[in-house]
Design a protein around this motif. Structure first.
Motif, PDB file in Angstrom:
ATOM      1  N   ILE A 188       0.888  -1.161   0.000  1.00  0.00           N
ATOM      2  CA  ILE A 188       0.000   0.000   0.000  1.00  0.00           C
ATOM      3  C   ILE A 188       0.919   1.202   0.000  1.00  0.00           C
ATOM      4  CG2 ILE A 188      -1.732   1.305   1.297  1.00  0.00           C
ATOM      5  CD1 ILE A 188      -2.619  -1.399   2.492  1.00  0.00           C
ATOM      6  N   ALA A 191       0.862   5.625   1.865  1.00  0.00           N
ATOM      7  CA  ALA A 191       0.254   5.311   3.158  1.00  0.00           C
ATOM      8  C   ALA A 191       0.086   6.563   4.008  1.00  0.00           C
ATOM      9  CB  ALA A 191       1.101   4.267   3.889  1.00  0.00           C
ATOM     10  N   ALA A 196      -5.772   4.732   4.017  1.00  0.00           N
ATOM     11  CA  ALA A 196      -4.771   3.659   3.988  1.00  0.00           C
ATOM     12  C   ALA A 196      -5.195   2.477   4.868  1.00  0.00           C
ATOM     13  CB  ALA A 196      -3.408   4.188   4.416  1.00  0.00           C
ATOM     14  N   ASP A 197      -5.770   2.787   6.032  1.00  0.00           N
ATOM     15  CA  ASP A 197      -6.184   1.711   6.949  1.00  0.00           C
ATOM     16  C   ASP A 197      -7.301   0.868   6.353  1.00  0.00           C
ATOM     17  OD1 ASP A 197      -4.342   2.543   8.753  1.00  0.00           O
ATOM     18  OD2 ASP A 197      -5.764   3.696   9.988  1.00  0.00           O
ATOM     19  N   HIS A 200      -5.973  -1.299   3.756  1.00  0.00           N
ATOM     20  CA  HIS A 200      -5.240  -2.373   4.423  1.00  0.00           C
ATOM     21  C   HIS A 200      -6.189  -3.499   4.805  1.00  0.00           C
ATOM     22  CE1 HIS A 200      -2.616  -4.451   7.282  1.00  0.00           C
ATOM     23  NE2 HIS A 200      -1.611  -3.805   6.714  1.00  0.00           N
ATOM     24  N   ARG A 201      -7.331  -3.110   5.396  1.00  0.00           N
ATOM     25  CA  ARG A 201      -8.312  -4.129   5.810  1.00  0.00           C
ATOM     26  C   ARG A 201      -8.864  -4.876   4.601  1.00  0.00           C
ATOM     27  NH1 ARG A 201      -9.677  -0.223   9.624  1.00  0.00           N
ATOM     28  NH2 ARG A 201     -11.286   0.663   8.286  1.00  0.00           N
ATOM     29  N   LEU A 203      -7.467  -5.359   1.654  1.00  0.00           N
ATOM     30  CA  LEU A 203      -6.464  -6.245   1.054  1.00  0.00           C
ATOM     31  C   LEU A 203      -6.221  -7.464   1.941  1.00  0.00           C
ATOM     32  CD1 LEU A 203      -3.914  -3.680  -0.412  1.00  0.00           C
ATOM     33  CD2 LEU A 203      -5.276  -5.316  -1.695  1.00  0.00           C
ATOM     34  N   GLU A 204      -6.249  -7.222   3.249  1.00  0.00           N
ATOM     35  CA  GLU A 204      -6.048  -8.326   4.187  1.00  0.00           C
ATOM     36  C   GLU A 204      -7.115  -9.397   3.983  1.00  0.00           C
ATOM     37  OE1 GLU A 204      -4.027  -7.533   8.463  1.00  0.00           O
ATOM     38  OE2 GLU A 204      -6.129  -7.017   8.238  1.00  0.00           O
ATOM     39  N   LEU A 224       1.883  -7.968   3.420  1.00  0.00           N
ATOM     40  CA  LEU A 224       1.175  -6.743   3.075  1.00  0.00           C
ATOM     41  C   LEU A 224       1.909  -5.589   3.761  1.00  0.00           C
ATOM     42  CD1 LEU A 224      -1.280  -5.236   1.941  1.00  0.00           C
ATOM     43  CD2 LEU A 224      -2.617  -6.070   3.871  1.00  0.00           C
ATOM     44  N   ALA A 226       3.162  -1.357   4.051  1.00  0.00           N
ATOM     45  CA  ALA A 226       2.788   0.032   3.796  1.00  0.00           C
ATOM     46  C   ALA A 226       4.060   0.826   3.497  1.00  0.00           C
ATOM     47  CB  ALA A 226       2.086   0.602   5.015  1.00  0.00           C
TER      48      ALA A 226
END
Ligand SMILES: Nc1nc2c(ncn2[C@@H]2O[C@H](COP(=O)(O)OP(=O)(O)OP(=O)(O)O)[C@@H](O)[C@H]2O)c(=O)[nH]1
Ligand SMILES: [Mg+2]
Length: 322
Positions: A188, A191, A196-197, A200-201, A203-204, A224, A226
């Motif tokens: 990511i 960031a 960004a958060d 992140h979630r 993509l996770e 993963l 940043a």
């Protein structure tokens, strides 16, 4: 000195000339590549892909600096997609990576999609072989993850770094499934930006789904990361993940296998286009074949029957097919 000897000595001008010959399908290129081939297979080929403007070039630039610090000689191939998004991409890449221009340990080459004899993936593959033979390791390929060409290129890489950025529309973010599955490291970038958060979630979750889907490469858990490429933040960690992926491939025998597989893939592609070109050339010259084609045009026979008839005409029907 011969071209081959000069390439093995890592002479940049000669390497650049050889890549140009290969792009132009100049027979001298083939001849040299044949001799160089046994000297290839050492470099880790790393694809860096993601939507236009994601910061791929900035990341690659940071990686170059990191590898130079580690004493590695780095090759970079920047594929210009000549897509409507990024007109001046190639020029931009050159300017951005300018700080390495005087460094003989860095070789940066742009590949244009226009005027490729034999396809972009082929030319890119050839160029990686040349850089590999010149002793550059790793070889980074920057490409925009949009079209089939790019998916083909990504499949040439040992390690694919998939770059996403927060706050982009879904239509831009929607990465082709082929690229998604080919990704081994997820980044990511930007960031420092809002969202960004959340990304992140997302993509996770996606990575989790992918792993539970029983992927063949499940032994590798894609990290993963940043990054803020514009401030070189997270770049050393990215370089580390890339190195870990190489170790993972080497431990499982996948490093050599990857090169073997892409060699086979390139060979089959070449064979397919060579054979097709020959058959079409013969068909155009042959009155009986022309009559079959004409019947298809008039819809008097279907295209499938026509292909069988053409194959039969050129003695290419195997016993199983007849
Ligand atoms: N805020 C922020 N900006 C960044 C970051 N990384 C890159 N940029 C900026 O984003 C813009 C695009 O960066 P590039 O590196 O050219 O992106 P690219 O993905 O190579 O773009 P194309 O090759 O045209 O697809 C530049 O203005 C960079 O300075 C980052 O981490 N944060
Ligand atoms: Mg770029």
């Amino acid at each position: 000195m011969s071209v081959v000897a000069e390439v093995l000595e890592a002479r940049i001008a000669t390497g650049a000339r050889l890549i140009r010959w290969l792009e132009d399908a100049d027979p001298r290129g083939r001849t040299a590549l044949r001799e160089l081939y046994p000297h290839t297979g050492r470099a880790q080929v790393i694809g860096v892909t993601g939507p236009p403007g994601a910061g791929k070039s900035t990341l690659v630039d940071g990686l170059i600096a990191e590898y130079r610090r580690l004493g590695r000689r780095v090759g970079v191939i920047a594929v210009d997609p000549s897509s409507p998004f990024s007109g001046g991409a190639v020029l931009g890449d050159r300017v951005r990576m300018q700080r390495h221009a005087a460094d003989a340990g860095v070789f940066i080459r742009s590949m244009a999609t226009r005027g490729q004899l034999g396809g972009l993936a082929r030319s890119t593959f050839d160029a990686t072989l040349v850089l590999d033979a010149m002793g550059y390791d790793p070889v980074l390929i920057e490409t925009v993850g949009v079209g089939q060409d790019e998916v083909d290129i990504i499949q040439l890489a040992h390690t694919t770094v998939l770059v996403s950025v927060p706050g982009m529309g879904d239509e831009v973010q929607a990465i082709k499934a082929g690229v998604l599955e080919a990704g081994q490291i997820f980044v990511i970038n930007k960031a420092d930006r809002p969202g960004a958060d959340q990304l992140h979630r997302q993509l996770e979750m996606m990575l989790h789904l992918r792993e539970s889907g029983g992927d063949a490469s499940a032994a590798w858990h894609p990290p993963l990361l940043a990054t803020v490429a514009s401030r070189d933040e997270g770049v050393p960690a990215l370089a580390e993940s890339i190195a870990r992926h190489r170790e993972h491939l080497e431990a499982g025998g996948g490093f050599a296998r990857q090169l073997a597989e892409r060699s086979e893939q390139i060979m089959l592609g070449e064979l397919r286009s060579a054979v097709t070109a020959r058959i079409i050339a013969r068909a155009l010259d042959d009155p009986q074949a022309a009559a079959i084609i004409e019947k298809v045009r008039e819809r008097r026979i279907d295209p499938y029957t026509a292909v069988d008839a053409l194959l039969a005409r050129f003695d290419l029907v195997t016993a199983a097919q007849t």
